[in-house]
Enzyme design. Structure first.
Site, PDB file in Angstrom:
ATOM      1  N   HIS A 295       0.836  -1.169   0.047  1.00 35.35           N
ATOM      2  CA  HIS A 295       0.143   0.002   0.061  1.00 35.35           C
ATOM      3  C   HIS A 295       0.857   1.223  -0.159  1.00 35.35           C
ATOM      4  CE1 HIS A 295      -2.411  -3.128   1.921  1.00 35.35           C
ATOM      5  NE2 HIS A 295      -3.256  -2.636   1.035  1.00 35.35           N
TER       6      HIS A 295
ATOM      7  N   HIS B 207      24.665   0.949 -32.387  1.00 34.10           N
ATOM      8  CA  HIS B 207      25.546   0.348 -33.349  1.00 34.10           C
ATOM      9  C   HIS B 207      26.823  -0.324 -32.656  1.00 34.10           C
ATOM     10  CE1 HIS B 207      27.009  -1.290 -37.152  1.00 34.10           C
ATOM     11  NE2 HIS B 207      28.133  -0.567 -36.944  1.00 34.10           N
TER      12      HIS B 207
ATOM     13  N   GLY C  99      20.167  -6.666 -48.144  1.00 33.50           N
ATOM     14  CA  GLY C  99      19.887  -5.222 -47.455  1.00 33.50           C
ATOM     15  C   GLY C  99      19.126  -4.696 -48.631  1.00 33.50           C
TER      16      GLY C  99
ATOM     17  N   ARG D 137      17.334   2.185 -40.613  1.00 31.15           N
ATOM     18  CA  ARG D 137      16.681   3.147 -39.641  1.00 31.15           C
ATOM     19  C   ARG D 137      17.182   4.526 -39.749  1.00 31.15           C
ATOM     20  NH1 ARG D 137      15.004  -0.124 -35.373  1.00 31.15           N
ATOM     21  NH2 ARG D 137      16.698  -1.748 -34.963  1.00 31.15           N
TER      22      ARG D 137
ATOM     23  N   PRO E  77      27.738   4.972 -39.398  1.00 30.80           N
ATOM     24  CA  PRO E  77      28.424   4.166 -38.453  1.00 30.80           C
ATOM     25  C   PRO E  77      28.860   2.470 -38.889  1.00 30.80           C
ATOM     26  CG  PRO E  77      26.145   4.460 -37.887  1.00 30.80           C
ATOM     27  CD  PRO E  77      26.635   5.371 -39.159  1.00 30.80           C
ATOM     28  N   GLY E  78      27.861   2.035 -39.695  1.00 26.44           N
ATOM     29  CA  GLY E  78      28.347   0.695 -40.133  1.00 26.44           C
ATOM     30  C   GLY E  78      29.481   0.739 -41.145  1.00 26.44           C
TER      31      GLY E  78
HETATM   32  P1  ADP Z   1      19.816  -1.109 -36.679  1.00 27.08           P
HETATM   33  O1  ADP Z   1      19.925  -0.083 -37.676  1.00 27.08           O
HETATM   34  O2  ADP Z   1      19.216  -2.307 -36.611  1.00 27.08           O
HETATM   35  O3  ADP Z   1      19.898  -0.362 -35.144  1.00 27.08           O
HETATM   36  P2  ADP Z   1      22.791  -1.150 -36.365  1.00 27.08           P
HETATM   37  O4  ADP Z   1      22.695   0.437 -35.668  1.00 27.08           O
HETATM   38  O5  ADP Z   1      23.550  -2.198 -35.572  1.00 27.08           O
HETATM   39  O6  ADP Z   1      21.490  -1.789 -36.743  1.00 27.08           O
HETATM   40  O7  ADP Z   1      23.537  -0.813 -37.766  1.00 27.08           O
HETATM   41  C1  ADP Z   1      23.277   0.228 -38.448  1.00 27.08           C
HETATM   42  C2  ADP Z   1      23.870   0.078 -39.761  1.00 27.08           C
HETATM   43  O8  ADP Z   1      23.693  -1.030 -40.612  1.00 27.08           O
HETATM   44  C3  ADP Z   1      24.063   1.483 -40.590  1.00 27.08           C
HETATM   45  O9  ADP Z   1      25.025   2.414 -40.316  1.00 27.08           O
HETATM   46  C4  ADP Z   1      24.270   0.815 -42.077  1.00 27.08           C
HETATM   47  O10 ADP Z   1      25.748   0.712 -42.146  1.00 27.08           O
HETATM   48  C5  ADP Z   1      23.895  -0.514 -41.716  1.00 27.08           C
HETATM   49  N1  ADP Z   1      22.696  -0.780 -42.703  1.00 27.08           N
HETATM   50  C6  ADP Z   1      21.398  -0.687 -42.275  1.00 27.08           C
HETATM   51  N2  ADP Z   1      20.587  -0.913 -43.302  1.00 27.08           N
HETATM   52  C7  ADP Z   1      21.553  -1.440 -44.281  1.00 27.08           C
HETATM   53  C8  ADP Z   1      21.041  -2.176 -45.546  1.00 27.08           C
HETATM   54  N3  ADP Z   1      20.031  -2.230 -46.209  1.00 27.08           N
HETATM   55  N4  ADP Z   1      22.126  -2.656 -46.368  1.00 27.08           N
HETATM   56  C9  ADP Z   1      23.601  -2.535 -45.733  1.00 27.08           C
HETATM   57  N5  ADP Z   1      23.763  -1.888 -44.566  1.00 27.08           N
HETATM   58  C10 ADP Z   1      22.810  -1.399 -43.915  1.00 27.08           C
HETATM   59 MG    MG Z   2      21.036   1.107 -34.694  1.00 30.13          MG
END
Ligand code: ADP
Ligand code: MG
Length: 579
Positions: free
Chosen positions: A217, A398, A483, A540, A554-555
């Site tokens: 409570h 990421h 992708g 995203r 970032p990727g």
């Molecule tokens: P999320 O987008 O699910 O959060 P991450 O943040 O780990 O995943 O990864 C983001 C990275 O994924 C982006 O910076 C990009 O380099 C890569 N990415 C996103 N979509 C694609 C795609 N369709 N083809 C290739 N690389 C992609």
């Molecule tokens: Mg991400």
């Protein structure tokens, strides 16, 4: 915080009205609370529960076959009145006597007690059970000082099951008392709850601490402890309730009913993380858990916290705890003690098999492991930076995804290489581990890339530079295909595509893989840097694509860093034909 309400004073009443309307197959609203909407056998003991509202699903959620016949619903955290109790009892009575159950609080004792006297004067045989499971609220030898909290679920489940099997009122009362005497709960809170209409919680717990022994409570805890990990808290709870375990033997042999209860603002996933440890600890104590419950059963509005309840069971309590029940909140169809054959499945039965490799392929597998270790180290170093880059237009995860992915891959690569796997198996298994561990788009793409690369390799032979280049091309193609992005879309492909082109060119020129990889890593770094000028068109980051201009992808950055790190890996010499 309660945001959805009309008049705060009518909050509890309107919630009960809506709850009954939502559960017509179980409930009928009557003055003072709810009763079953279906008739019970004449002469069956009626179990009537009650207390203040704000504890959903206690108590109205427990009305139905196999549990309660009625619930008296007071205002938020306030005992119902004696006239409410009388009204619900009259509606629930089947002519077999009535068991009134509620938690041990002064207001409830008073109102239910008064109602019981009046009902007895009318000729109804009424017995009272006050639940006293909360170990924090009084010493073990003075249970009458203890409050009733989540243990209500077990005590009332036992009462309802005993009534349903046709026990007399004396027998229902006796077994319910035993259930209460065998039930112990300890609760923890991270923050207090807020009454409807109030603008602040009833109490606060300082950051980094947890209140031990809270009430339901909004009573603050009896003491405070450091917050610790989920496992630490699980240990605290287990030790707390097991401190009062009865001697084993003489009816009690270590079987326990267990409830890990959320107080209203603690997520189910968090409860499961804690329960994982609770289950381990109970097993270490040699206890056999019967039909555990993990979830919200006795809440305290939006209190953040949880409690652990254990009922030390004899055979009869096990039978009654597991008996079938059908209420809005508690349902059991089969008796788990019944006719079900348990299965055991070992990980080895369902995981991909480890194919042993020839020595040359194992040597390449060792290089893969080393490369992954270097990738993990770099991902760790870059974690925050990659997270910040992803936060510019994405969701900021990421860096975390890359660390989790490479760590998962390293762990698996280590495991399968020590089991003698060749390079193809090692890559395939690490690929799966990367995706499993990382989650996210990049995790899925890296996993697909490594798996595609594995397709070009063999557990039965060494990896020639030509083969390595082919594997990289397959990896790149998998990312393009899965992708659906192209170079220029500001993704990892802006580093990946030039990387593979440079490696292919170098290998075709003179077959020197380390030199070709060096050129590839430089091309990847240039490609990643060039993404700064691009706007994201996929993933995203697309929704905020323009915001990302001026920052690299970032990727692409992580890709360039990883292939740079992998460069320092010792690549086995595959020029000697005799391997
Ligand atoms: P999320 O987008 O699910 O959060 P991450 O943040 O780990 O995943 O990864 C983001 C990275 O994924 C982006 O910076 C990009 O380099 C890569 N990415 C996103 N979509 C694609 C795609 N369709 N083809 C290739 N690389 C992609
Ligand atoms: Mg991400």
């Amino acid at each position: 915080m309660t945001r959805l309400m009309n008049d705060p004073k009518r909050f509890a009443v309107e919630a009960v009205e809506g709850f009954a309307a939502a559960n017509p197959q179980h409930l009928l609203a009557v003055p003072g609370g709810v009763v079953r909407s279906s008739a019970s056998p004449s002469g069956e003991v009626a179990v009537v529960l009650g207390g203040g509202s704000g504890h959903y699903p206690a108590f109205a959620g427990w009305v139905g076959q196999g549990m309660a016949h009625g619930a008296v619903c007071g205002n938020v955290f306030a005992s119902p009145s004696a006239s409410q109790v009388r009204s619900v009892v009259r509606a629930a009575d089947n002519g077999g006597g009535v068991l009134l159950g509620f938690g041990n609080y002064a207001g409830d004792v008073l109102h239910f007690g008064q109602a019981a006297e009046q009902l007895r004067a009318e000729g109804v045989d009424v017995r009272i059970i006050t639940v006293t499971d909360d170990v924090a609220s009084g010493p073990a030898d003075e249970p009458e000082l203890r409050r009733g909290i989540a243990g209500d679920l077990m005590v009332f489940k036992v009462a309802g099951a005993a009534a349903a099997r046709g026990d007399s009122l004396d027998a229902v009362e006796a077994v319910t008392r035993r259930a209460n005497a065998r039930t112990r709960t300890l609760g923890l809170a991270f923050g207090g709850c807020t009454l409807p209409g109030a603008d602040g919680p009833l109490f606060d717990v300082p950051e980094g601490l947890v209140a031990v022994g809270l009430g339901i409570h909004g009573e603050p805890g009896i003491s405070e402890a450091p917050l610790g990990t989920a496992d630490d808290l699980a240990d605290l709870l287990v030790e707390g309730v097991l401190a009062e375990e009865p001697e084993r033997g003489d009816g009690y042999g270590g079987r326990v009913a267990v409830l890990l209860n959320g107080l209203g603002a603690t997520k189910y996933e968090e409860l499961f993380v804690v329960y994982r440890r609770v289950a381990e600890r109970l097993a270490e104590h040699g206890l056999d858990v019967v039909s555990p419950e993990v979830g919200e059963h006795v809440t305290s509005l939006d209190m953040a916290g949880l409690s652990l309840t254990v009922m030390f069971c004899d055979d009869e309590l096990v039978e009654l705890w597991t008996a079938p029940v059908d209420t809005p909140a508690v349902r059991r169809h089969l008796s788990p003690a019944g006719d079900r054959t348990p299965r055991e499945i070992s990980a080895a039965e369902v995981e991909d098999p480890v194919v042993p490799g020839v020595p040359a392929s194992r040597e390449a597998a060792a290089a893969v492991l080393e490369g992954l270790r270097r990738a993990l180290a770099v991902a760790r170093e870059s974690e925050n930076e990659l997270g910040d880059l992803d936060a510019v237009a994405g969701d900021g995860d990421h860096g975390q995804g890359m660390v989790l992915g490479t760590a998962g891959a390293v762990e698996t690569a280590q495991e399968v290489t020590s089991a003698g796997a060749g390079v193809r198996t090692t890559l395939l298994r690490s690929a799966a581990a990367w995706s499993d561990s990382a989650g996210g788009t990049s995790g899925a793409l890296w996993g697909a890339a490594l798996a595609a690369a594995a397709g070009a390799l063999d557990d039965g032979e060494a990896v020639s530079p030509q083969r390595a280049a082919e594997a990289l091309e397959r990896a790149r193609d998998a990312v393009l295909r899965l992708g659906g992005a192209q170079p220029g879309d500001k993704t990892m492909l802006d580093a990946f595509v030039p990387f593979v082109a440079a490696v292919r060119e170098g290998v075709d020129r003179d077959g020197d893989l380390p030199a070709a990889w060096r050129a590839g890593a430089d091309a990847a770094a240039d490609g990643a840097a060039a993404t700064s000028e691009m706007a994201a068109r996929t993933g995203r980051a697309r929704a905020h694509g323009n915001r990302s201009i001026g920052h690299p992808d970032p990727g692409a950055v992580s890709f360039a860093r990883l292939v740079e790190a992998a460069l320092r890996t010792t690549i086995p010499d595959t020029t000697q034909e005799d391997r």
